[in-house]
Design a protein around this motif. Structure first.
Motif, PDB file in Angstrom:
ATOM      1  N   ILE A 167      63.678 -58.762 -53.527  1.00 52.43           N
ATOM      2  CA  ILE A 167      64.866 -59.296 -53.334  1.00 52.43           C
ATOM      3  C   ILE A 167      65.716 -58.464 -54.315  1.00 52.43           C
ATOM      4  CG2 ILE A 167      66.317 -61.437 -53.632  1.00 52.43           C
ATOM      5  CD1 ILE A 167      63.609 -62.803 -52.894  1.00 52.43           C
ATOM      6  N   LEU A 168      65.569 -58.152 -55.417  1.00 50.25           N
ATOM      7  CA  LEU A 168      66.407 -57.427 -56.465  1.00 50.25           C
ATOM      8  C   LEU A 168      66.519 -56.250 -56.355  1.00 50.25           C
ATOM      9  CD1 LEU A 168      64.911 -58.991 -59.717  1.00 50.25           C
ATOM     10  CD2 LEU A 168      67.081 -59.723 -58.795  1.00 50.25           C
ATOM     11  N   GLU A 169      65.743 -55.453 -55.664  1.00 52.83           N
ATOM     12  CA  GLU A 169      65.848 -54.178 -55.401  1.00 52.83           C
ATOM     13  C   GLU A 169      66.708 -53.850 -54.254  1.00 52.83           C
ATOM     14  OE1 GLU A 169      62.479 -51.364 -55.495  1.00 52.83           O
ATOM     15  OE2 GLU A 169      62.489 -51.514 -57.485  1.00 52.83           O
ATOM     16  N   VAL A 170      66.723 -54.935 -53.060  1.00 54.98           N
ATOM     17  CA  VAL A 170      67.523 -54.792 -52.065  1.00 54.98           C
ATOM     18  C   VAL A 170      69.162 -54.924 -52.624  1.00 54.98           C
ATOM     19  CG1 VAL A 170      68.474 -56.156 -50.065  1.00 54.98           C
ATOM     20  CG2 VAL A 170      66.000 -55.465 -50.260  1.00 54.98           C
ATOM     21  N   MET A 171      69.068 -55.665 -53.602  1.00 59.81           N
ATOM     22  CA  MET A 171      70.621 -56.125 -54.008  1.00 59.81           C
ATOM     23  C   MET A 171      71.053 -55.212 -55.056  1.00 59.81           C
ATOM     24  SD  MET A 171      71.006 -58.371 -52.072  1.00 59.81           S
ATOM     25  CE  MET A 171      72.708 -58.887 -52.562  1.00 59.81           C
ATOM     26  N   GLU A 172      70.063 -54.806 -56.066  1.00 57.76           N
ATOM     27  CA  GLU A 172      70.436 -54.145 -57.184  1.00 57.76           C
ATOM     28  C   GLU A 172      70.207 -52.390 -57.162  1.00 57.76           C
ATOM     29  OE1 GLU A 172      72.049 -55.152 -59.716  1.00 57.76           O
ATOM     30  OE2 GLU A 172      71.743 -57.384 -59.295  1.00 57.76           O
TER      31      GLU A 172
ATOM     32  N   LEU B 167      65.781 -67.478 -43.567  1.00 61.36           N
ATOM     33  CA  LEU B 167      64.768 -66.220 -43.967  1.00 61.36           C
ATOM     34  C   LEU B 167      64.264 -65.655 -42.693  1.00 61.36           C
ATOM     35  CD1 LEU B 167      63.149 -68.306 -46.639  1.00 61.36           C
ATOM     36  CD2 LEU B 167      65.168 -66.716 -47.101  1.00 61.36           C
ATOM     37  N   CYS B 168      64.192 -64.341 -42.885  1.00 60.07           N
ATOM     38  CA  CYS B 168      63.201 -63.423 -41.949  1.00 60.07           C
ATOM     39  C   CYS B 168      61.799 -63.831 -41.956  1.00 60.07           C
ATOM     40  CB  CYS B 168      63.526 -62.002 -42.133  1.00 60.07           C
ATOM     41  SG  CYS B 168      65.136 -61.554 -41.998  1.00 60.07           S
TER      42      CYS B 168
ATOM     43  N   ILE C 120      79.960 -61.547 -49.054  1.00 66.77           N
ATOM     44  CA  ILE C 120      79.636 -60.284 -49.350  1.00 66.77           C
ATOM     45  C   ILE C 120      78.033 -60.285 -49.775  1.00 66.77           C
ATOM     46  CG2 ILE C 120      79.975 -58.642 -51.187  1.00 66.77           C
ATOM     47  CD1 ILE C 120      82.912 -59.762 -51.606  1.00 66.77           C
ATOM     48  N   ILE C 121      77.568 -61.031 -50.448  1.00 65.78           N
ATOM     49  CA  ILE C 121      76.308 -61.061 -50.755  1.00 65.78           C
ATOM     50  C   ILE C 121      75.142 -60.913 -49.591  1.00 65.78           C
ATOM     51  CG2 ILE C 121      74.287 -62.225 -52.195  1.00 65.78           C
ATOM     52  CD1 ILE C 121      76.302 -62.789 -54.127  1.00 65.78           C
ATOM     53  N   VAL C 122      75.501 -62.386 -48.723  1.00 66.01           N
ATOM     54  CA  VAL C 122      74.688 -62.256 -47.515  1.00 66.01           C
ATOM     55  C   VAL C 122      74.776 -61.067 -46.631  1.00 66.01           C
ATOM     56  CG1 VAL C 122      74.283 -64.772 -47.774  1.00 66.01           C
ATOM     57  CG2 VAL C 122      76.312 -63.841 -46.434  1.00 66.01           C
ATOM     58  N   LYS C 123      75.886 -60.398 -46.636  1.00 66.71           N
ATOM     59  CA  LYS C 123      75.958 -59.289 -45.536  1.00 66.71           C
ATOM     60  C   LYS C 123      74.935 -58.323 -46.157  1.00 66.71           C
ATOM     61  CE  LYS C 123      79.232 -55.708 -43.922  1.00 66.71           C
ATOM     62  NZ  LYS C 123      80.541 -54.971 -44.359  1.00 66.71           N
ATOM     63  N   ASP C 124      74.819 -57.891 -47.138  1.00 64.59           N
ATOM     64  CA  ASP C 124      73.750 -57.013 -48.006  1.00 64.59           C
ATOM     65  C   ASP C 124      72.547 -57.504 -47.509  1.00 64.59           C
ATOM     66  OD1 ASP C 124      75.829 -55.389 -48.735  1.00 64.59           O
ATOM     67  OD2 ASP C 124      75.833 -56.092 -50.812  1.00 64.59           O
TER      68      ASP C 124
ATOM     69  N   LEU D  12      66.533 -59.073 -45.513  1.00 64.58           N
ATOM     70  CA  LEU D  12      66.005 -60.547 -46.179  1.00 64.58           C
ATOM     71  C   LEU D  12      66.355 -61.724 -45.608  1.00 64.58           C
ATOM     72  CD1 LEU D  12      67.042 -59.395 -49.766  1.00 64.58           C
ATOM     73  CD2 LEU D  12      64.861 -59.226 -48.872  1.00 64.58           C
ATOM     74  N   LEU D  13      67.560 -61.760 -44.681  1.00 65.38           N
ATOM     75  CA  LEU D  13      68.016 -62.660 -43.960  1.00 65.38           C
ATOM     76  C   LEU D  13      68.383 -62.424 -42.569  1.00 65.38           C
ATOM     77  CD1 LEU D  13      70.482 -64.219 -46.539  1.00 65.38           C
ATOM     78  CD2 LEU D  13      67.982 -64.952 -46.338  1.00 65.38           C
ATOM     79  N   VAL D  14      68.598 -63.349 -41.713  1.00 67.53           N
ATOM     80  CA  VAL D  14      69.082 -63.368 -40.393  1.00 67.53           C
ATOM     81  C   VAL D  14      70.215 -64.198 -40.203  1.00 67.53           C
ATOM     82  CG1 VAL D  14      67.406 -64.665 -39.272  1.00 67.53           C
ATOM     83  CG2 VAL D  14      68.596 -63.007 -37.874  1.00 67.53           C
ATOM     84  N   GLY D  15      71.329 -63.821 -39.681  1.00 68.00           N
ATOM     85  CA  GLY D  15      72.261 -64.636 -39.714  1.00 68.00           C
ATOM     86  C   GLY D  15      72.869 -64.998 -38.188  1.00 68.00           C
ATOM     87  N   ALA D  16      73.646 -66.050 -37.940  1.00 63.37           N
ATOM     88  CA  ALA D  16      74.029 -66.286 -36.388  1.00 63.37           C
ATOM     89  C   ALA D  16      75.164 -67.156 -36.761  1.00 63.37           C
ATOM     90  CB  ALA D  16      72.871 -67.327 -35.883  1.00 63.37           C
ATOM     91  N   SER D  17      76.166 -66.544 -35.832  1.00 60.98           N
ATOM     92  CA  SER D  17      77.527 -67.124 -35.916  1.00 60.98           C
ATOM     93  C   SER D  17      77.557 -68.394 -34.974  1.00 60.98           C
ATOM     94  CB  SER D  17      78.738 -66.121 -35.790  1.00 60.98           C
ATOM     95  OG  SER D  17      78.513 -65.477 -34.572  1.00 60.98           O
ATOM     96  N   GLY D  18      78.597 -69.263 -34.994  1.00 64.12           N
ATOM     97  CA  GLY D  18      78.952 -70.148 -34.143  1.00 64.12           C
ATOM     98  C   GLY D  18      78.377 -71.545 -34.469  1.00 64.12           C
TER      99      GLY D  18
END
Length: 136
Positions: free
Chosen positions: A79-84, A67-68, A44-48, A54-60
């Motif tokens: 980081i805090l303002e993105v999350m909070e 990190l971007c 849930i957190i990394v999706k936000d 803040l991050l980039v994700g890759a599946s598989g």
């Protein structure tokens, strides 16, 4: 108050920075194990965090999160303002939706504004690298 979402996001960012997560994808299960945080909650957190750039994700195979940018290019405040959301001490300073009718006559507003500015400057003055055991 900073919630677990904000605190755990910082831990994810630190973990990635300390484990070459600015260069390679790090599996979420590895982060969850090292940080002793539920993988389900981290999902849930990394999706936000991905949505907040803040991050980039890759599946598989070979996937995970990274990190971007370089760790030195992130501020703790960002980081805090993105999350909070906006870190405001009182609702009348939290944004346009809380425009207080007493704004022009409030004796305490300057104090709250000064306090919020100190908090902002403190968190935006701290870089992710300031939190690392091994500086990068």
């Amino acid at each position: 108050m900073i919630t677990t979402k904000g605190r755990y996001a910082l831990r994810v960012m630190i973990d990635l920075a300390e484990n070459n997560g600015d260069e390679v994808y790090v599996p979420l299960k590895d982060i969850a194990e090292r940080q002793e945080i539920s993988k389900k909650y981290l999902e849930i957190i990394v999706k936000d965090m991905v949505q907040g750039d803040l991050l980039v994700g890759a599946s598989g195979k070979g996937g995970g999160y990274k990190l971007c940018r370089k760790p030195k290019d992130y501020s703790v405040g960002e980081i805090l303002e993105v999350m909070e959301g906006k870190l405001s001490s009182v609702s009348c300073l939290s944004g346009d939706f809380n425009d207080c009718p007493r704004k022009n006559s409030c004796h305490t507003l300057p104090m709250w504004t000064e306090y919020d500015n100190m908090v902002h400057d403190f968190f935006y003055g701290k870089k992710l690298t300031d939190l690392l055991h091994t500086k990068k």
